[in-house]
Design a protein around this motif. Sequence first.
Motif, PDB file in Angstrom:
ATOM      1  N   GLU A  69      43.211  47.985  12.305  1.00 26.61           N
ATOM      2  CA  GLU A  69      44.569  47.870  12.814  1.00 26.61           C
ATOM      3  C   GLU A  69      44.664  46.738  13.832  1.00 26.61           C
ATOM      4  OE1 GLU A  69      47.242  49.427  11.928  1.00 26.61           O
ATOM      5  OE2 GLU A  69      46.426  51.004  10.639  1.00 26.61           O
ATOM      6  N   SER A  70      45.824  46.098  13.872  1.00 29.65           N
ATOM      7  CA  SER A  70      46.137  45.036  14.840  1.00 29.65           C
ATOM      8  C   SER A  70      45.244  43.805  14.693  1.00 29.65           C
ATOM      9  CB  SER A  70      46.037  45.571  16.279  1.00 29.65           C
ATOM     10  OG  SER A  70      46.880  46.692  16.460  1.00 29.65           O
ATOM     11  N   SER A  71      44.683  43.581  13.511  1.00 33.02           N
ATOM     12  CA  SER A  71      43.842  42.394  13.290  1.00 33.02           C
ATOM     13  C   SER A  71      44.712  41.152  13.136  1.00 33.02           C
ATOM     14  CB  SER A  71      42.994  42.564  12.027  1.00 33.02           C
ATOM     15  OG  SER A  71      42.065  43.611  12.174  1.00 33.02           O
ATOM     16  N   SER A  72      44.346  40.070  13.821  1.00 29.10           N
ATOM     17  CA  SER A  72      45.065  38.810  13.697  1.00 29.10           C
ATOM     18  C   SER A  72      44.659  38.104  12.408  1.00 29.10           C
ATOM     19  CB  SER A  72      44.740  37.908  14.883  1.00 29.10           C
ATOM     20  OG  SER A  72      43.359  37.541  14.858  1.00 29.10           O
ATOM     21  N   THR A  75      41.143  36.900  12.757  1.00 28.39           N
ATOM     22  CA  THR A  75      40.146  37.961  12.597  1.00 28.39           C
ATOM     23  C   THR A  75      39.950  38.294  11.130  1.00 28.39           C
ATOM     24  OG1 THR A  75      40.677  38.925  14.756  1.00 28.39           O
ATOM     25  CG2 THR A  75      39.566  40.352  13.153  1.00 28.39           C
ATOM     26  N   LYS A 112      48.233  43.488   6.290  1.00 26.92           N
ATOM     27  CA  LYS A 112      48.165  44.892   6.693  1.00 26.92           C
ATOM     28  C   LYS A 112      46.734  45.412   6.766  1.00 26.92           C
ATOM     29  CE  LYS A 112      52.681  45.830   4.642  1.00 26.92           C
ATOM     30  NZ  LYS A 112      53.448  46.583   3.620  1.00 26.92           N
ATOM     31  N   ALA A 113      46.533  46.345   7.700  1.00 24.50           N
ATOM     32  CA  ALA A 113      45.223  46.982   7.834  1.00 24.50           C
ATOM     33  C   ALA A 113      44.968  47.883   6.635  1.00 24.50           C
ATOM     34  CB  ALA A 113      45.178  47.793   9.132  1.00 24.50           C
TER      35      ALA A 113
END
Length: 382
Positions: A69-72, A75, A112-113
């Motif tokens: 989650e919240s990966s740029s 990343t 999306k994660a």
Amino acid sequence: MAERNQKEISAKRIRWMQTWKILRPIATAVISVAAVVLIVSFGARYILSNFVYPVDSDDATPIEVVIPESSSAGTIAQLLYTACGEGNEGLIVNTASFKIYVDFVGKAGSLKAGTYILSKNMSIAEIVDILCAGNPARQTTRITIPEGYTVEDIAKLLVDSGLIDDEAVFLNLCNDSAMFSNYSFIAALDNRTERKYLLEGYLFPDTYEVYVDGTCEEIIQRMLSRFDAVYTGEYVTRANELGMTMNQVITLASIIEREARDDEDFVRVSAVFHNRIAQGMNLESCATLSYALGVNKYTFTTEELATVSAYNTYRNSNLPIGPISNPGERAILAALYPDETFMAEGYLYFCNMDINTTTALVFSKTYEEHLENVELYSQYWD
């Protein structure tokens, strides 16, 4: 005469200069266009290589990638680039091309994660589309495969745990010579059709975090990958020193795993088997005959001892055709490093004691000593 020739030469030069004045703009234009075409061609190739073409259009090997989650975008690009392990070509050519692409198409904020199955034959555009579509994280559970379990034991455990529906599917995969040939130690196995299960011995016993909705193939892949990580180059070197192949080491380890229970007995059992092999004696392991007959017991009839099977070490010399269980690292180490004292002193026999009170084995050097031990303890084996 000379003066007339000079005038003709001067006239030709003048005509050539006049013609060049007309052709020069055309030649310049042609050269410029060619240069532009060349530059565009190289540019197109670069763009195609980095943004369109897959890393390897012939490699469809499934690679699991987990996007937290919240990966740029940066990343995610790094995860894709290193997805196949350090030193190996990743799922993208480089991280910059991925970031440039998602920025260019305006999808940097739409990634999306989740857990994804990707491959090297996918282009960046295809990978980005999959990541934008999303794939919620899959539910996992933990399962422990005990040391010494056979392929059939593992199949039953997986069914009882609700991870697979049909033992037969799992067992059939364990005899599929093509499905797991990407593992070099499986591809190198011989006598494939004579083995009970091709993968017996290589489904490494351990505790695994597996997907609740995972397939038999995914579970097997996890166990084979774990074996590959455990059996290091040090083990290969030691096996070579002993003059043994990996399959011989794992076969011996699988027998040790089924015969020994106490920690100190693993290397002692190994020493006995190494001594018997060195002297050309049959191993006469109850564990191998139990595997051949599909039973689990300590005593056998004369007819059972004469069973025709490539796994029957009462009838056949040396090691059986393949492993009879899936050994843990303790048994593998024992096969590679038997007890030196027991080897030097020539121990050749062992048997159980009172199985109701101890798991330890009793060892002997001579057949007479062994018969005395059998007479003393066999009353407790039924």
